[in-house]
Write a protein that holds these residues in place. Structure first.
Motif, PDB file in Angstrom:
ATOM      1  N   VAL A  60       0.820  -1.228   0.000  1.00 41.10           N
ATOM      2  CA  VAL A  60       0.000   0.000   0.000  1.00 41.10           C
ATOM      3  C   VAL A  60       0.847   1.268   0.000  1.00 41.10           C
ATOM      4  O   VAL A  60       0.350   2.334  -0.342  1.00 41.10           O
ATOM      5  CB  VAL A  60      -0.981   0.077   1.203  1.00 41.10           C
ATOM      6  CG1 VAL A  60      -1.969  -1.050   1.177  1.00 41.10           C
ATOM      7  CG2 VAL A  60      -0.247   0.137   2.517  1.00 41.10           C
ATOM      8  N   CYS A  61       2.102   1.162   0.384  1.00 43.55           N
ATOM      9  CA  CYS A  61       2.929   2.374   0.530  1.00 43.55           C
ATOM     10  C   CYS A  61       3.032   3.129  -0.800  1.00 43.55           C
ATOM     11  O   CYS A  61       3.575   2.610  -1.771  1.00 43.55           O
ATOM     12  CB  CYS A  61       4.325   1.985   1.019  1.00 43.55           C
ATOM     13  SG  CYS A  61       5.433   3.409   1.111  1.00 43.55           S
ATOM     14  N   PRO A  62       2.513   4.357  -0.865  1.00 39.27           N
ATOM     15  CA  PRO A  62       2.554   5.098  -2.128  1.00 39.27           C
ATOM     16  C   PRO A  62       3.969   5.511  -2.534  1.00 39.27           C
ATOM     17  O   PRO A  62       4.234   5.760  -3.704  1.00 39.27           O
ATOM     18  CB  PRO A  62       1.676   6.320  -1.867  1.00 39.27           C
ATOM     19  CG  PRO A  62       1.638   6.467  -0.399  1.00 39.27           C
ATOM     20  CD  PRO A  62       1.840   5.119   0.204  1.00 39.27           C
ATOM     21  N   CYS A  65       8.627   2.802  -0.123  1.00 37.15           N
ATOM     22  CA  CYS A  65       9.857   2.942   0.666  1.00 37.15           C
ATOM     23  C   CYS A  65      10.016   1.881   1.737  1.00 37.15           C
ATOM     24  O   CYS A  65      10.917   1.960   2.560  1.00 37.15           O
ATOM     25  CB  CYS A  65       9.929   4.340   1.276  1.00 37.15           C
ATOM     26  SG  CYS A  65       8.583   4.717   2.391  1.00 37.15           S
ATOM     27  N   ILE A  66       9.123   0.861   1.725  1.00 40.12           N
ATOM     28  CA  ILE A  66       9.242  -0.221   2.716  1.00 40.12           C
ATOM     29  C   ILE A  66       9.761  -1.471   2.025  1.00 40.12           C
ATOM     30  O   ILE A  66       9.268  -1.856   0.965  1.00 40.12           O
ATOM     31  CB  ILE A  66       7.890  -0.528   3.387  1.00 40.12           C
ATOM     32  CG1 ILE A  66       7.274   0.733   3.983  1.00 40.12           C
ATOM     33  CG2 ILE A  66       8.041  -1.606   4.449  1.00 40.12           C
ATOM     34  CD1 ILE A  66       5.911   0.524   4.628  1.00 40.12           C
ATOM     35  N   THR A  67      10.777  -2.084   2.621  1.00 42.16           N
ATOM     36  CA  THR A  67      11.301  -3.350   2.100  1.00 42.16           C
ATOM     37  C   THR A  67      11.103  -4.420   3.166  1.00 42.16           C
ATOM     38  O   THR A  67      11.517  -4.252   4.309  1.00 42.16           O
ATOM     39  CB  THR A  67      12.813  -3.221   1.797  1.00 42.16           C
ATOM     40  OG1 THR A  67      13.001  -2.100   0.943  1.00 42.16           O
ATOM     41  CG2 THR A  67      13.355  -4.474   1.122  1.00 42.16           C
ATOM     42  N   GLU A  84      12.743  -2.728   6.429  1.00 40.44           N
ATOM     43  CA  GLU A  84      13.428  -1.430   6.300  1.00 40.44           C
ATOM     44  C   GLU A  84      12.465  -0.362   5.802  1.00 40.44           C
ATOM     45  O   GLU A  84      11.616  -0.629   4.962  1.00 40.44           O
ATOM     46  CB  GLU A  84      14.553  -1.538   5.262  1.00 40.44           C
ATOM     47  CG  GLU A  84      15.814  -2.150   5.797  1.00 40.44           C
ATOM     48  CD  GLU A  84      16.876  -2.252   4.706  1.00 40.44           C
ATOM     49  OE1 GLU A  84      17.769  -3.089   4.886  1.00 40.44           O
ATOM     50  OE2 GLU A  84      16.798  -1.520   3.685  1.00 40.44           O
ATOM     51  N   ILE A  85      12.631   0.825   6.315  1.00 46.27           N
ATOM     52  CA  ILE A  85      11.883   1.975   5.794  1.00 46.27           C
ATOM     53  C   ILE A  85      12.884   3.066   5.432  1.00 46.27           C
ATOM     54  O   ILE A  85      13.725   3.447   6.250  1.00 46.27           O
ATOM     55  CB  ILE A  85      10.863   2.518   6.819  1.00 46.27           C
ATOM     56  CG1 ILE A  85       9.857   1.434   7.189  1.00 46.27           C
ATOM     57  CG2 ILE A  85      10.145   3.741   6.258  1.00 46.27           C
ATOM     58  CD1 ILE A  85       8.794   1.873   8.177  1.00 46.27           C
ATOM     59  N   ASP A  86      12.789   3.529   4.197  1.00 41.94           N
ATOM     60  CA  ASP A  86      13.646   4.620   3.739  1.00 41.94           C
ATOM     61  C   ASP A  86      12.909   5.936   4.006  1.00 41.94           C
ATOM     62  O   ASP A  86      11.988   6.309   3.278  1.00 41.94           O
ATOM     63  CB  ASP A  86      13.928   4.448   2.236  1.00 41.94           C
ATOM     64  CG  ASP A  86      14.881   5.513   1.718  1.00 41.94           C
ATOM     65  OD1 ASP A  86      15.149   6.484   2.461  1.00 41.94           O
ATOM     66  OD2 ASP A  86      15.343   5.386   0.584  1.00 41.94           O
ATOM     67  N   CYS A  90       9.702   8.391   2.429  1.00 40.84           N
ATOM     68  CA  CYS A  90       8.424   8.317   3.158  1.00 40.84           C
ATOM     69  C   CYS A  90       7.726   9.673   3.182  1.00 40.84           C
ATOM     70  O   CYS A  90       8.368  10.707   3.373  1.00 40.84           O
ATOM     71  CB  CYS A  90       8.703   7.840   4.571  1.00 40.84           C
ATOM     72  SG  CYS A  90       7.257   7.819   5.635  1.00 40.84           S
ATOM     73  N   ILE A  91       6.406   9.659   2.989  1.00 42.06           N
ATOM     74  CA  ILE A  91       5.638  10.910   3.043  1.00 42.06           C
ATOM     75  C   ILE A  91       4.770  10.960   4.313  1.00 42.06           C
ATOM     76  O   ILE A  91       3.894  11.803   4.430  1.00 42.06           O
ATOM     77  CB  ILE A  91       4.780  11.103   1.773  1.00 42.06           C
ATOM     78  CG1 ILE A  91       3.865   9.889   1.555  1.00 42.06           C
ATOM     79  CG2 ILE A  91       5.646  11.353   0.552  1.00 42.06           C
ATOM     80  CD1 ILE A  91       2.797  10.104   0.495  1.00 42.06           C
ATOM     81  N   PHE A  92       5.005  10.024   5.223  1.00 41.57           N
ATOM     82  CA  PHE A  92       4.341   9.989   6.534  1.00 41.57           C
ATOM     83  C   PHE A  92       2.812  10.020   6.403  1.00 41.57           C
ATOM     84  O   PHE A  92       2.142  10.719   7.145  1.00 41.57           O
ATOM     85  CB  PHE A  92       4.866  11.125   7.424  1.00 41.57           C
ATOM     86  CG  PHE A  92       6.335  10.969   7.730  1.00 41.57           C
ATOM     87  CD1 PHE A  92       6.758  10.237   8.825  1.00 41.57           C
ATOM     88  CD2 PHE A  92       7.306  11.505   6.878  1.00 41.57           C
ATOM     89  CE1 PHE A  92       8.105  10.058   9.086  1.00 41.57           C
ATOM     90  CE2 PHE A  92       8.658  11.333   7.131  1.00 41.57           C
ATOM     91  CZ  PHE A  92       9.048  10.606   8.242  1.00 41.57           C
ATOM     92  N   CYS A  93       2.312   9.256   5.444  1.00 44.44           N
ATOM     93  CA  CYS A  93       0.860   9.226   5.219  1.00 44.44           C
ATOM     94  C   CYS A  93       0.150   8.299   6.200  1.00 44.44           C
ATOM     95  O   CYS A  93      -1.042   8.442   6.439  1.00 44.44           O
ATOM     96  CB  CYS A  93       0.560   8.780   3.791  1.00 44.44           C
ATOM     97  SG  CYS A  93       1.145   7.110   3.430  1.00 44.44           S
ATOM     98  N   GLY A  94       0.866   7.329   6.735  1.00 47.13           N
ATOM     99  CA  GLY A  94       0.265   6.410   7.714  1.00 47.13           C
ATOM    100  C   GLY A  94      -0.494   5.240   7.104  1.00 47.13           C
ATOM    101  O   GLY A  94      -1.090   4.446   7.827  1.00 47.13           O
ATOM    102  N   TYR A  95      -0.486   5.110   5.772  1.00 45.99           N
ATOM    103  CA  TYR A  95      -1.217   3.994   5.147  1.00 45.99           C
ATOM    104  C   TYR A  95      -0.681   2.634   5.610  1.00 45.99           C
ATOM    105  O   TYR A  95      -1.423   1.678   5.737  1.00 45.99           O
ATOM    106  CB  TYR A  95      -1.114   4.065   3.616  1.00 45.99           C
ATOM    107  CG  TYR A  95      -1.950   5.131   2.971  1.00 45.99           C
ATOM    108  CD1 TYR A  95      -2.776   5.951   3.730  1.00 45.99           C
ATOM    109  CD2 TYR A  95      -1.922   5.319   1.595  1.00 45.99           C
ATOM    110  CE1 TYR A  95      -3.539   6.936   3.136  1.00 45.99           C
ATOM    111  CE2 TYR A  95      -2.691   6.299   0.989  1.00 45.99           C
ATOM    112  CZ  TYR A  95      -3.492   7.107   1.763  1.00 45.99           C
ATOM    113  OH  TYR A  95      -4.248   8.079   1.171  1.00 45.99           O
TER     114      TYR A  95
HETATM  115  S1  SF4 Z   1       3.916   6.451   6.134  1.00 42.94           S
HETATM  116 FE1  SF4 Z   1       3.186   6.243   4.013  1.00 42.94          FE
HETATM  117  S2  SF4 Z   1       4.948   6.683   2.757  1.00 42.94           S
HETATM  118 FE2  SF4 Z   1       5.710   6.299   4.812  1.00 42.94          FE
HETATM  119  S3  SF4 Z   1       6.229   4.130   4.854  1.00 42.94           S
HETATM  120 FE3  SF4 Z   1       4.110   4.300   5.572  1.00 42.94          FE
HETATM  121  S4  SF4 Z   1       2.835   4.049   3.743  1.00 42.94           S
HETATM  122 FE4  SF4 Z   1       4.926   4.482   3.066  1.00 42.94          FE
END
Ligand code: SF4
Ligand code: SF4
Length: 131
Positions: A60-62, A65-67, A84-86, A90-95
């Motif tokens: 779901v991450c738009p 950036c998640i591996t 891992e999260i880059d 990340c746009i901090f959307c919370g999805y």
């Molecule tokens: S907050 Fe949004 S952009 Fe950041 S890792 Fe989660 S889904 Fe992806």
């Protein structure tokens, strides 16, 4: 002619005695709202990350950036061998948090994320584990 001047002075005086809205950061630190979306954290249960490596959050991450790489333990249960999260992407959307079916991920109120090297913005599993 004089009235606009008086009105302007009234506004200036009002603001002069108001409580300042700016903070003397970093001596004064803000309290983020309860809904603030800062750095992620992987929740821990029974001494290991709750993540079952279902791949829903990277899907779901738009920002893509998640591996996640899945591993299997001795009971044939899946777990995240690599997570891992880059944060540079990340746009901090919370999805990712919303999508997690086992409530393994949350966003903390940690907002001081500045760093010097690009690689320091890649948060590996060990750095993401809930303290
Ligand atoms: S907050 Fe949004 S952009 Fe950041 S890792 Fe989660 S889904 Fe992806
Ligand atoms: S959605 Fe939850 S369980 Fe699935 S990979 Fe992401 S953190 Fe792990």
């Amino acid at each position: 002619m004089i009235m606009p001047l008086i009105n302007g002075l009234k506004i200036t005086l009002k603001h002069l005695f108001m409580k300042p809205v700016t903070l003397q950061y970093p001596d004064e630190r803000p309290t983020p709202s309860p809904n603030y979306r800062g750095l992620h954290a992987l929740k821990v249960s029974h001494n290991r990350a709750k993540c079952v490596a279902c791949y829903l959050c990277p899907t779901v991450c738009p920002a893509k950036c998640i591996t996640v790489e899945a591993g299997e333990d001795q009971n044939h249960d899946k777990y995240a061998e690599r997570y891992e999260i880059d944060l540079l992407r990340c746009i901090f959307c919370g999805y990712c948090v919303e999508a997690c079916p086992v409530d393994a991920l949350k966003m903390t109120d940690q907002f001081e994320l500045a760093n010097y090297k690009r690689e320091d913005f890649v948060f590996v599993k060990e750095r993401l584990l809930e303290k």
